[in-house]
Motif scaffolding. Structure first.
Motif, PDB file in Angstrom:
ATOM      1  N   ILE A 142       3.572  11.603   3.435  1.00 54.04           N
ATOM      2  CA  ILE A 142       3.991  10.421   2.780  1.00 54.04           C
ATOM      3  C   ILE A 142       3.018   9.386   2.637  1.00 54.04           C
ATOM      4  N   THR A 143       2.459   9.034   4.039  1.00 52.17           N
ATOM      5  CA  THR A 143       1.282   7.972   4.019  1.00 52.17           C
ATOM      6  C   THR A 143       0.138   8.387   3.679  1.00 52.17           C
ATOM      7  N   GLN A 144      -0.218   9.566   3.629  1.00 51.33           N
ATOM      8  CA  GLN A 144      -1.478   9.872   3.524  1.00 51.33           C
ATOM      9  C   GLN A 144      -2.025   9.449   2.065  1.00 51.33           C
TER      10      GLN A 144
ATOM     11  N   TYR B 131      -2.161  -2.016  17.921  1.00 53.34           N
ATOM     12  CA  TYR B 131      -1.941  -0.781  18.012  1.00 53.34           C
ATOM     13  C   TYR B 131      -2.842   0.360  17.266  1.00 53.34           C
ATOM     14  N   LYS B 132      -2.578   1.567  17.698  1.00 55.81           N
ATOM     15  CA  LYS B 132      -3.294   2.387  16.963  1.00 55.81           C
ATOM     16  C   LYS B 132      -2.209   3.806  16.839  1.00 55.81           C
ATOM     17  N   ILE B 133      -2.491   4.686  16.133  1.00 55.06           N
ATOM     18  CA  ILE B 133      -1.783   5.852  15.754  1.00 55.06           C
ATOM     19  C   ILE B 133      -1.967   6.746  16.938  1.00 55.06           C
ATOM     20  N   LYS B 134      -1.063   7.156  17.444  1.00 57.11           N
ATOM     21  CA  LYS B 134      -0.889   8.197  18.816  1.00 57.11           C
ATOM     22  C   LYS B 134      -0.540   9.745  18.226  1.00 57.11           C
TER      23      LYS B 134
ATOM     24  N   ASN C 125       0.873  -1.278  -0.046  1.00 61.96           N
ATOM     25  CA  ASN C 125      -0.007   0.124   0.053  1.00 61.96           C
ATOM     26  C   ASN C 125       0.685   1.280  -0.044  1.00 61.96           C
ATOM     27  N   ILE C 126       2.142   1.143  -0.023  1.00 63.31           N
ATOM     28  CA  ILE C 126       3.013   2.330  -0.240  1.00 63.31           C
ATOM     29  C   ILE C 126       3.869   2.530  -1.362  1.00 63.31           C
ATOM     30  N   ARG C 127       3.409   1.979  -2.309  1.00 66.98           N
ATOM     31  CA  ARG C 127       4.391   2.137  -3.566  1.00 66.98           C
ATOM     32  C   ARG C 127       4.347   3.681  -4.080  1.00 66.98           C
ATOM     33  N   SER C 128       3.085   3.982  -4.039  1.00 64.08           N
ATOM     34  CA  SER C 128       3.408   5.406  -4.600  1.00 64.08           C
ATOM     35  C   SER C 128       3.792   6.565  -3.512  1.00 64.08           C
ATOM     36  N   PRO C 129       3.635   6.222  -2.132  1.00 65.21           N
ATOM     37  CA  PRO C 129       4.328   7.201  -1.163  1.00 65.21           C
ATOM     38  C   PRO C 129       6.156   6.864  -1.296  1.00 65.21           C
ATOM     39  N   ILE C 130       6.500   5.631  -1.596  1.00 66.12           N
ATOM     40  CA  ILE C 130       7.770   5.400  -1.672  1.00 66.12           C
ATOM     41  C   ILE C 130       8.493   6.045  -2.907  1.00 66.12           C
ATOM     42  N   LYS C 131       7.613   6.090  -3.825  1.00 62.98           N
ATOM     43  CA  LYS C 131       7.876   6.721  -4.994  1.00 62.98           C
ATOM     44  C   LYS C 131       8.059   8.290  -5.005  1.00 62.98           C
ATOM     45  N   LYS C 132       7.244   9.077  -4.221  1.00 67.49           N
ATOM     46  CA  LYS C 132       7.425  10.248  -3.790  1.00 67.49           C
ATOM     47  C   LYS C 132       8.795  10.540  -3.139  1.00 67.49           C
ATOM     48  N   ILE C 133       9.042   9.737  -2.063  1.00 69.11           N
ATOM     49  CA  ILE C 133      10.253   9.864  -1.478  1.00 69.11           C
ATOM     50  C   ILE C 133      11.684   9.676  -2.645  1.00 69.11           C
ATOM     51  N   ASN C 134      11.364   8.612  -3.411  1.00 68.08           N
ATOM     52  CA  ASN C 134      12.498   8.404  -4.341  1.00 68.08           C
ATOM     53  C   ASN C 134      12.591   9.360  -5.355  1.00 68.08           C
TER      54      ASN C 134
ATOM     55  N   LEU D  96       1.413   2.180   9.375  1.00 66.98           N
ATOM     56  CA  LEU D  96       0.890   3.402   9.373  1.00 66.98           C
ATOM     57  C   LEU D  96      -0.043   3.791   8.434  1.00 66.98           C
ATOM     58  N   ARG D  97       0.191   3.448   7.414  1.00 60.97           N
ATOM     59  CA  ARG D  97      -0.808   3.578   6.155  1.00 60.97           C
ATOM     60  C   ARG D  97      -2.060   2.734   6.442  1.00 60.97           C
ATOM     61  N   HIS D  98      -1.751   1.681   6.632  1.00 59.61           N
ATOM     62  CA  HIS D  98      -2.863   0.702   7.320  1.00 59.61           C
ATOM     63  C   HIS D  98      -3.975   1.282   8.277  1.00 59.61           C
ATOM     64  N   MET D  99      -3.305   1.835   9.450  1.00 63.33           N
ATOM     65  CA  MET D  99      -4.049   2.631  10.573  1.00 63.33           C
ATOM     66  C   MET D  99      -4.548   3.720  10.039  1.00 63.33           C
ATOM     67  N   GLN D 100      -4.104   4.480   9.278  1.00 63.07           N
ATOM     68  CA  GLN D 100      -4.517   5.922   8.955  1.00 63.07           C
ATOM     69  C   GLN D 100      -5.903   5.674   8.263  1.00 63.07           C
ATOM     70  N   ASN D 101      -6.032   4.323   7.525  1.00 61.27           N
ATOM     71  CA  ASN D 101      -7.212   4.228   6.680  1.00 61.27           C
ATOM     72  C   ASN D 101      -8.384   3.989   7.442  1.00 61.27           C
ATOM     73  N   LYS D 102      -8.326   3.880   8.867  1.00 69.68           N
ATOM     74  CA  LYS D 102      -9.240   3.337   9.796  1.00 69.68           C
ATOM     75  C   LYS D 102      -9.908   4.514  10.483  1.00 69.68           C
ATOM     76  N   GLU D 103     -10.898   4.064  11.285  1.00 66.87           N
ATOM     77  CA  GLU D 103     -11.347   5.304  12.192  1.00 66.87           C
ATOM     78  C   GLU D 103     -10.380   5.585  13.316  1.00 66.87           C
ATOM     79  N   PRO D 104      -9.926   6.589  13.700  1.00 66.95           N
ATOM     80  CA  PRO D 104      -8.887   7.303  14.527  1.00 66.95           C
ATOM     81  C   PRO D 104      -8.568   6.367  15.700  1.00 66.95           C
ATOM     82  N   ASP D 105      -9.469   5.723  16.450  1.00 69.86           N
ATOM     83  CA  ASP D 105      -9.374   4.985  17.504  1.00 69.86           C
ATOM     84  C   ASP D 105      -9.321   3.356  17.330  1.00 69.86           C
TER      85      ASP D 105
END
Ligand code: FES
Ligand code: FES
Lengths: 132, 132
Positions: B130-132, B66-69, A106-115, B15-24
């Motif tokens: 990056i992850t958004q 885990y959840k994002i802090k 799920n991070i191909r495009s993010p990584i591409k940005k950094i790259n 992180l990207r995975h968690m970001q796509n879920k409800e905040p908590d």
DNA sequence: TGTTAATCCGATCAAATTGGTCGTATAAAT
DNA sequence: ATTTATACGACCAATTTGATCGGATTAACA
């Protein structure tokens, strides 16, 4: 992580060394190797790579060695790195698509940005301005 | 050369995975590991590093995970890399001065230039963007 | 309260990359 | 011819990274 290799370091040292001499002066591998305490064989390899890449000229035989051939201001750091270390990418999936994560990743495009950012940074940096 | 490590990749994926879920919402290591086909133990270590670094919260016990802090937009990529992989530098001589070349080296300041450029590039890049 | 399912943590092993060495061939100055 | 240096491929060693294992701890839930 995100480290340069010794070969790149040795290449830069050698170039800088040659840049401080007369334009056509020849520097032998041995001379550089001793002055900076670099393993001779490895330095030799590195110089050969640069010769093959058109950055320096090799002069064979006794009294031989290398001298700078290319205009260092015309070589950007990506070209330089790739002549010495081959294709450059933050992750293997850029030049080699057998990355096992590829299907789910799920991070191909993010990584591409950094790259891309990193590449353009190094593209805007020339060997000349680094070694001068 | 100049590659990211798997741990960093796994951290970004998580992180990207968690970001796509409800905040908590809580994501277990197992859930992420299976979805992206990542070795569970290694992912676990990575998540632990992020927990220790204050990026995520660990919730123990069954139904844990885990959840994002942290606010990901407030963490720049250098901080992120260093939480996961430790000190970052193109050459060892930046955080570890027993570099044998140090005495004769003629490219310390050149390397420093590259290093500074790279750091500032990553400092101006946040994990959030990056992850958004 | 005992069982279970998860995180936590250090130690350790395996794989890949990088660093360095060796032997030999080849070229050129003397 | 001899010497001195590059050229080059094969090879070994060291380091770094990736992955695994075993057991301890924590907390939900029956
Ligand atoms: S597969 Fe290349 S970034 Fe994920
Ligand atoms: S000793 Fe660190 S760049 Fe040379």
């Amino acid at each position: 992580m995100l480290k340069l290799t010794r070969k790149v370091e040795y290449a830069l040292i050698a170039l800088r060394h040659m840049q401080n001499k007369e334009p056509d002066a020849i520097s032998s591998t041995k001379e550089i190797s001793e002055m900076y305490d670099i393993p001779l064989e490895l330095l030799a390899k590195t110089l050969q790579l640069m010769a093959r890449g058109g950055i320096v000229n090799a002069v064979q035989g006794p009294t031989g060695g290398y001298k700078i051939k290319a205009k260092l201001e015309n070589i950007n750091m990506i070209e330089f790195f790739e002549k010495i270390e081959g294709p450059l990418g933050l992750m293997d999936c850029y030049f080699d698509s057998d990355c096992t994560l590829i299907s789910a990743c799920n991070i191909r495009s993010p990584i591409k940005k950094i790259n891309d950012n990193m590449r353009s940074m190094f593209e805007n940096m020339t060997v000349g301005e680094i070694t001068q």
